[in-house]
Design a protein around this motif. Structure first.
Motif, PDB file in Angstrom:
ATOM      1  N   GLY A 216       0.938  -1.307   0.016  1.00 29.80           N
ATOM      2  CA  GLY A 216       0.008   0.093   0.287  1.00 29.80           C
ATOM      3  C   GLY A 216       0.764   1.229   0.059  1.00 29.80           C
ATOM      4  N   LEU A 217       0.187   2.423  -0.422  1.00 28.54           N
ATOM      5  CA  LEU A 217       0.851   3.600  -0.398  1.00 28.54           C
ATOM      6  C   LEU A 217       1.197   4.190   1.105  1.00 28.54           C
ATOM      7  CD1 LEU A 217      -0.925   5.387  -3.185  1.00 28.54           C
ATOM      8  CD2 LEU A 217       1.084   4.404  -3.352  1.00 28.54           C
ATOM      9  N   GLY A 219       3.227   3.290   3.416  1.00 30.93           N
ATOM     10  CA  GLY A 219       3.203   2.434   4.486  1.00 30.93           C
ATOM     11  C   GLY A 219       1.810   1.849   5.118  1.00 30.93           C
ATOM     12  N   SER A 220       0.658   2.334   4.105  1.00 26.96           N
ATOM     13  CA  SER A 220      -0.777   1.608   4.490  1.00 26.96           C
ATOM     14  C   SER A 220      -0.578  -0.044   4.158  1.00 26.96           C
ATOM     15  CB  SER A 220      -1.668   2.219   3.694  1.00 26.96           C
ATOM     16  OG  SER A 220      -1.706   2.288   2.519  1.00 26.96           O
ATOM     17  N   CYS A 221      -1.507  -0.484   4.630  1.00 22.22           N
ATOM     18  CA  CYS A 221      -1.552  -1.953   4.416  1.00 22.22           C
ATOM     19  C   CYS A 221      -3.217  -2.240   4.017  1.00 22.22           C
ATOM     20  CB  CYS A 221      -1.444  -2.606   5.620  1.00 22.22           C
ATOM     21  SG  CYS A 221      -1.200  -4.465   5.562  1.00 22.22           S
ATOM     22  N   THR A 222      -3.274  -1.904   2.572  1.00 22.29           N
ATOM     23  CA  THR A 222      -4.535  -2.049   2.088  1.00 22.29           C
ATOM     24  C   THR A 222      -4.690  -3.504   1.376  1.00 22.29           C
ATOM     25  OG1 THR A 222      -3.600  -1.370   0.092  1.00 22.29           O
ATOM     26  CG2 THR A 222      -4.731   0.299   1.246  1.00 22.29           C
ATOM     27  N   LEU A 223      -3.470  -4.157   1.397  1.00 21.47           N
ATOM     28  CA  LEU A 223      -3.457  -5.623   0.768  1.00 21.47           C
ATOM     29  C   LEU A 223      -2.440  -6.232   1.522  1.00 21.47           C
ATOM     30  CD1 LEU A 223      -4.334  -7.819  -1.000  1.00 21.47           C
ATOM     31  CD2 LEU A 223      -2.523  -6.901  -2.833  1.00 21.47           C
ATOM     32  N   ARG A 224      -2.787  -7.286   1.948  1.00 23.66           N
ATOM     33  CA  ARG A 224      -1.812  -8.252   2.678  1.00 23.66           C
ATOM     34  C   ARG A 224      -1.601  -9.648   2.033  1.00 23.66           C
ATOM     35  NH1 ARG A 224      -0.026  -8.493   8.373  1.00 23.66           N
ATOM     36  NH2 ARG A 224      -1.377  -6.570   8.752  1.00 23.66           N
TER      37      ARG A 224
END
Length: 355
Positions: A216-217, A219-224
């Motif tokens: 994700g952008l 440091g986000s975690c939109t996909l793991r």
């Protein structure tokens, strides 16, 4: 750790310890032929059907089997380093241990079968084998988010990466290690050996861990993305050592096909337990008949109260103190770029050695 045997010794060792299973594998692994799986297969004339098939059609897998056996023996030596029997690789004594049906033999069978499973699976993930690769995850249910996750809202989960194909390693270990032995007088021993082999494989297969990576952008975690990895082999060794400490003594049932725990009010061992049928020697004194090298001259801990302590390890024979001076690197400094330079220092160490 290579054991160099003469051709006559190799022949005698192999004849005495057939039919081949872990003992025959040790014969191959302990010889200078270990780096050439084709030679292993040529020399091991009495390999059982499944093993011979692997030798003929997939020699590169036999090479990984040999690596796995070495991995298992090294781990055995680590786990037993403070015990009276320390999983010595001395060929004459090691072979005698494997001819018995004691707790130590149960551990060797289990840790070696686990080592083969681990090595073959690792080779698949590293792309070293054409017959396998990463684990197939097409039909697997999506991974669950970790319990520490603060919120699963908006986070997509999927399998990806290169998961370890432990099923392939498990099957190849079973194919090579569980070659059928002759039925008859060896029925009980066969059942015990096969049980301990399976316990070793399950110590790898049942403890796969899930590893994940966030995408994700900023440091986000939109996909793991998650994948399955084998436990570190030290964890496997630790787990099997616990099973060794709680191993169950068994005897054969009247039908020749079942194993019964010895003693009252003892629950039947499960598939992960180690089992044996004979009591171990005390390993205090050298005895070629039992495979004991004894503990004379072994280093011990004069202040410890556990199995590494001098009282237990030296079998209450006492110990002597000895001063040893050796050279080691010291005062190491990093110089740009990129050399580490060290001085040599003499280090004096006090050792306790068993009488």
């Amino acid at each position: 750790m290579t054991v160099r045997l003469s051709r006559i010794q190799l022949a005698l060792f192999f004849i005495l310890l057939c039919p081949v299973n872990i003992i025959g594998l040790w014969w191959a692994v302990g010889s200078p032929l270990v780096m050439d799986p084709n030679s292993i297969c040529r020399k091991a004339k009495r390999l059982a059907g499944k093993q011979a098939e692997l030798c003929q059609t997939q020699p590169e897998i036999v090479s990984e089997v040999a690596k796995g056996a070495r991995l298992g023996v090294r781990e055995c030596q680590y786990q037993f380093r403070y015990r009276r029997w320390n999983c010595t690789s001395h060929n004459k004594y090691f072979g005698k241990i494997l001819q018995q049906d004691i707790r130590e033999t149960a551990f060797v069978y289990a840790i070696t079968a686990a080592g083969v499973t681990h090595a073959v699976t690792q080779a698949c993930s590293m792309g070293d084998l054409l017959q396998c690769g990463c684990e197939a995850t097409r039909n697997r249910a999506p991974p669950r988010p970790p319990s520490s996750s603060s919120s699963g809202d908006g986070v997509k989960w999927e399998w990806g990466g290169c998961g370890d194909d432990v099923e392939f390693g498990y099957e190849k270990s079973k194919q090579f290690m569980d070659a059928k032995r002759r039925r008859g007088k060896s029925d009980i021993r066969t059942l015990i050996d096969l049980h301990n082999n399976e316990a070793g494989r399950l110590a790898v297969k049942l403890y796969m861990r899930t590893e994940c990576k966030c995408h994700g952008l900023s440091g986000s975690c939109t996909l793991r993305t998650c994948w399955k990895k084998m436990p570190h082999f030290r964890e496997v060794g630790d787990r099997l050592l616990e099973r060794f400490n709680g191993a169950s003594k068994v005897m054969g049932g009247n039908d020749g096909k079942t194993l019964i725990p010895v003693g009252q009010n003892i629950k039947p061992p499960d598939k992960q337990d180690l089992i044996y049928s004979d009591e171990s020697p005390d390993f205090c004194l050298a005895n070629r008949k039992t495979g004991s090298l004894g503990t004379r001259g072994r280093m011990c801990n004069s202040t410890a109260m556990d199995i590494s302590g001098c009282d237990l390890l030296c079998c209450e024979r006492g110990y002597r103190e000895e001063t040893v001076v050796f050279e080691e690197n010291c005062l190491c400094r990093f110089h740009w770029c990129c050399v580490v330079q060290c001085k040599k220092c003499l280090v004096r160490k006090e050792l306790s050695l068993c009488h």
